[in-house]
Design a protein around this motif. Structure first.
Motif, PDB file in Angstrom:
ATOM      1  N   LYS A 196       0.748  -1.238   0.011  1.00  0.00           N
ATOM      2  CA  LYS A 196       0.102  -0.142  -0.248  1.00  0.00           C
ATOM      3  C   LYS A 196       1.086   1.369  -0.066  1.00  0.00           C
ATOM      4  O   LYS A 196       1.078   2.414  -0.621  1.00  0.00           O
ATOM      5  CB  LYS A 196      -1.090   0.147   1.193  1.00  0.00           C
ATOM      6  N   GLU A 197       2.063   0.775   0.496  1.00  0.00           N
ATOM      7  CA  GLU A 197       3.211   2.583   0.404  1.00  0.00           C
ATOM      8  C   GLU A 197       3.801   2.980   0.141  1.00  0.00           C
ATOM      9  O   GLU A 197       4.347   3.802  -0.641  1.00  0.00           O
ATOM     10  CB  GLU A 197       3.550   2.220   2.445  1.00  0.00           C
ATOM     11  N   LYS A 198       4.442   1.302  -1.376  1.00  0.00           N
ATOM     12  CA  LYS A 198       5.379   1.487  -2.655  1.00  0.00           C
ATOM     13  C   LYS A 198       3.933   0.349  -2.773  1.00  0.00           C
ATOM     14  O   LYS A 198       4.863  -0.554  -3.782  1.00  0.00           O
ATOM     15  CB  LYS A 198       6.438   0.724  -1.861  1.00  0.00           C
ATOM     16  N   PRO A 199       3.694   0.903  -3.998  1.00  0.00           N
ATOM     17  CA  PRO A 199       2.987   0.059  -4.532  1.00  0.00           C
ATOM     18  C   PRO A 199       3.581  -0.035  -5.883  1.00  0.00           C
ATOM     19  O   PRO A 199       4.908   0.297  -6.630  1.00  0.00           O
ATOM     20  CB  PRO A 199       1.788   0.876  -5.273  1.00  0.00           C
ATOM     21  N   VAL A 200       3.360  -1.002  -6.666  1.00  0.00           N
ATOM     22  CA  VAL A 200       4.212  -1.493  -7.783  1.00  0.00           C
ATOM     23  C   VAL A 200       4.286  -0.433  -9.536  1.00  0.00           C
ATOM     24  O   VAL A 200       2.647   0.966  -9.829  1.00  0.00           O
ATOM     25  CB  VAL A 200       3.330  -2.685  -8.771  1.00  0.00           C
ATOM     26  N   GLY A 201       5.262   0.103  -9.179  1.00  0.00           N
ATOM     27  CA  GLY A 201       5.475   1.206  -9.949  1.00  0.00           C
ATOM     28  C   GLY A 201       6.228   3.025  -9.003  1.00  0.00           C
ATOM     29  O   GLY A 201       6.626   3.074 -10.068  1.00  0.00           O
ATOM     30  N   THR A 202       6.166   1.572  -7.737  1.00  0.00           N
ATOM     31  CA  THR A 202       7.107   3.218  -7.620  1.00  0.00           C
ATOM     32  C   THR A 202       8.848   3.095  -7.590  1.00  0.00           C
ATOM     33  O   THR A 202       9.584   2.050  -7.362  1.00  0.00           O
ATOM     34  CB  THR A 202       6.707   2.748  -5.818  1.00  0.00           C
ATOM     35  N   VAL A 203       9.202   3.799  -8.288  1.00  0.00           N
ATOM     36  CA  VAL A 203      10.314   4.000  -8.163  1.00  0.00           C
ATOM     37  C   VAL A 203      11.449   4.865  -7.577  1.00  0.00           C
ATOM     38  O   VAL A 203      10.753   6.637  -8.208  1.00  0.00           O
ATOM     39  CB  VAL A 203      11.208   4.044  -9.539  1.00  0.00           C
ATOM     40  N   TRP A 204      12.413   5.230  -6.705  1.00  0.00           N
ATOM     41  CA  TRP A 204      13.141   5.967  -6.270  1.00  0.00           C
ATOM     42  C   TRP A 204      14.767   6.284  -6.892  1.00  0.00           C
ATOM     43  O   TRP A 204      14.978   4.977  -7.445  1.00  0.00           O
ATOM     44  CB  TRP A 204      13.677   5.843  -4.786  1.00  0.00           C
ATOM     45  N   PHE A 205      15.031   7.375  -7.401  1.00  0.00           N
ATOM     46  CA  PHE A 205      15.694   7.568  -8.255  1.00  0.00           C
ATOM     47  C   PHE A 205      16.889   8.299  -7.543  1.00  0.00           C
ATOM     48  O   PHE A 205      16.849   9.430  -6.469  1.00  0.00           O
ATOM     49  CB  PHE A 205      16.011   8.311  -9.468  1.00  0.00           C
ATOM     50  N   ALA A 206      18.229   8.232  -7.553  1.00  0.00           N
ATOM     51  CA  ALA A 206      19.143   9.778  -7.033  1.00  0.00           C
ATOM     52  C   ALA A 206      20.597   9.780  -7.926  1.00  0.00           C
ATOM     53  O   ALA A 206      20.488   8.324  -8.200  1.00  0.00           O
ATOM     54  CB  ALA A 206      19.835   9.355  -5.606  1.00  0.00           C
ATOM     55  N   TRP A 207      21.029  11.389  -8.203  1.00  0.00           N
ATOM     56  CA  TRP A 207      21.459  11.083  -9.007  1.00  0.00           C
ATOM     57  C   TRP A 207      22.734  12.207  -8.604  1.00  0.00           C
ATOM     58  O   TRP A 207      21.881  13.272  -7.112  1.00  0.00           O
ATOM     59  CB  TRP A 207      21.073  11.431 -10.103  1.00  0.00           C
ATOM     60  N   GLY A 208      24.132  11.913  -8.548  1.00  0.00           N
ATOM     61  CA  GLY A 208      24.813  12.970  -8.258  1.00  0.00           C
ATOM     62  C   GLY A 208      26.608  13.213  -7.489  1.00  0.00           C
ATOM     63  O   GLY A 208      26.939  12.132  -8.430  1.00  0.00           O
ATOM     64  N   THR A 209      27.125  13.880  -7.271  1.00  0.00           N
ATOM     65  CA  THR A 209      28.829  13.532  -7.278  1.00  0.00           C
ATOM     66  C   THR A 209      29.398  13.265  -6.023  1.00  0.00           C
ATOM     67  O   THR A 209      29.758  12.776  -5.734  1.00  0.00           O
ATOM     68  CB  THR A 209      29.431  14.677  -7.535  1.00  0.00           C
ATOM     69  N   GLY A 210      28.231  12.784  -5.368  1.00  0.00           N
ATOM     70  CA  GLY A 210      28.289  11.847  -4.082  1.00  0.00           C
ATOM     71  C   GLY A 210      27.260  12.218  -2.707  1.00  0.00           C
ATOM     72  O   GLY A 210      26.269  12.985  -3.147  1.00  0.00           O
ATOM     73  N   ALA A 211      28.003  12.097  -1.370  1.00  0.00           N
ATOM     74  CA  ALA A 211      26.696  12.657  -0.663  1.00  0.00           C
ATOM     75  C   ALA A 211      27.137  14.070  -0.791  1.00  0.00           C
ATOM     76  O   ALA A 211      25.679  14.731   0.087  1.00  0.00           O
ATOM     77  CB  ALA A 211      27.866  11.670   1.016  1.00  0.00           C
ATOM     78  N   ASP A 212      28.031  14.406  -0.634  1.00  0.00           N
ATOM     79  CA  ASP A 212      27.797  16.757  -0.775  1.00  0.00           C
ATOM     80  C   ASP A 212      26.395  17.037  -1.811  1.00  0.00           C
ATOM     81  O   ASP A 212      26.354  17.736  -1.515  1.00  0.00           O
ATOM     82  CB  ASP A 212      29.274  16.991  -0.916  1.00  0.00           C
ATOM     83  N   ARG A 213      26.757  16.383  -3.322  1.00  0.00           N
ATOM     84  CA  ARG A 213      25.710  17.100  -3.858  1.00  0.00           C
ATOM     85  C   ARG A 213      24.907  15.480  -4.022  1.00  0.00           C
ATOM     86  O   ARG A 213      25.266  14.821  -5.877  1.00  0.00           O
ATOM     87  CB  ARG A 213      26.621  17.416  -4.950  1.00  0.00           C
ATOM     88  N   THR A 214      23.908  15.389  -3.956  1.00  0.00           N
ATOM     89  CA  THR A 214      23.036  14.535  -4.401  1.00  0.00           C
ATOM     90  C   THR A 214      21.382  14.939  -4.545  1.00  0.00           C
ATOM     91  O   THR A 214      20.972  15.326  -3.498  1.00  0.00           O
ATOM     92  CB  THR A 214      22.855  13.490  -3.200  1.00  0.00           C
ATOM     93  N   GLU A 215      21.558  14.282  -5.787  1.00  0.00           N
ATOM     94  CA  GLU A 215      19.556  15.233  -6.534  1.00  0.00           C
ATOM     95  C   GLU A 215      18.644  14.135  -6.394  1.00  0.00           C
ATOM     96  O   GLU A 215      19.275  12.756  -6.116  1.00  0.00           O
ATOM     97  CB  GLU A 215      19.826  15.727  -7.150  1.00  0.00           C
ATOM     98  N   THR A 216      17.428  13.627  -5.355  1.00  0.00           N
ATOM     99  CA  THR A 216      16.620  12.436  -5.320  1.00  0.00           C
ATOM    100  C   THR A 216      15.284  12.997  -6.930  1.00  0.00           C
ATOM    101  O   THR A 216      15.294  13.823  -6.653  1.00  0.00           O
ATOM    102  CB  THR A 216      16.483  12.535  -4.055  1.00  0.00           C
ATOM    103  N   GLY A 217      14.471  11.879  -6.771  1.00  0.00           N
ATOM    104  CA  GLY A 217      13.431  11.623  -7.173  1.00  0.00           C
ATOM    105  C   GLY A 217      12.544  10.651  -7.523  1.00  0.00           C
ATOM    106  O   GLY A 217      12.554   9.698  -6.349  1.00  0.00           O
ATOM    107  N   LEU A 218      11.342  10.820  -7.147  1.00  0.00           N
ATOM    108  CA  LEU A 218      10.141   9.782  -6.774  1.00  0.00           C
ATOM    109  C   LEU A 218       9.755   9.781  -8.104  1.00  0.00           C
ATOM    110  O   LEU A 218       8.402  10.466  -8.191  1.00  0.00           O
ATOM    111  CB  LEU A 218       9.866   9.647  -5.512  1.00  0.00           C
TER     112      LEU A 218
END
Length: 166
Positions: free
Chosen positions: A115-137
């Motif tokens: 229910k909290e994470k149905p099929v099709g739920t995808v988390w993304f992250a991109w960046g240069t490391g821990a200091d500069r990372t962006e995310t998307g759901l």
């Protein structure tokens, strides 16, 4: 919704040209896409000029051992979470010395959703490391192949946008 091979290929070429032009190397840390982002990036001859490699960390154990994802994050948030994809980016950059990383973890289906994470739920992250990372759901529609294709395209396009802003 369906994403074609040509769309993914065009996005990979665009990202590859940008990486090469900036003199940067990328590494992928993939779960539900099973290495498809790395495969798409390396479909072009000469991609070793900008692709370090790819880590398919499908299991939690692989995320811990290969990327240094904390057991605590996995226990508290689950593999499909912002916290985990952030750690996947940091771990991939650290493990390979790459300039940039993209991480993907999701529920491609047909089973495995909740229910909290149905099929099709995808988390993304991109960046240069821990200091500069962006995310998307994202919440994608369709069957397993559709979800994975959409995830690959979104990942490629997101990293491109990130690098264009650097």
């Amino acid at each position: 919704m369906p994403v074609s091979d040509a769309e993914m290929g065009d996005a990979a070429i665009t990202l590859g040209e940008l990486l090469e032009g900036q003199g940067r190397m990328i590494v992928t840390a993939e779960s539900c896409t099973g290495g498809w982002v790395a495969k798409t990036l390396t479909d072009k001859a000469g991609s070793s000029a900008y692709v370090t490699g790819g880590l398919v960390t499908y299991s939690n154990e692989a995320k811990i051992r290969l990327l240094g994802v904390s057991e605590q994050s996995l226990d508290i948030y689950g593999a499909v979470s912002e916290a985990v994809v952030r750690e996947m980016v940091a771990g991939a950059v650290s493990a390979t010395g790459s300039d940039v990383a993209v991480a993907i973890s999701g529920v491609a289906g047909p089973g495995g959703g909740s229910k909290e994470k149905p099929v099709g739920t995808v988390w993304f992250a991109w960046g240069t490391g821990a200091d500069r990372t962006e995310t998307g759901l994202k919440h994608f529609e369709g069957n397993r192949d559709d979800v994975r294709r959409q995830a690959v395209l979104f990942a490629l396009q997101s990293v491109t946008g990130f690098l264009e802003r650097l």
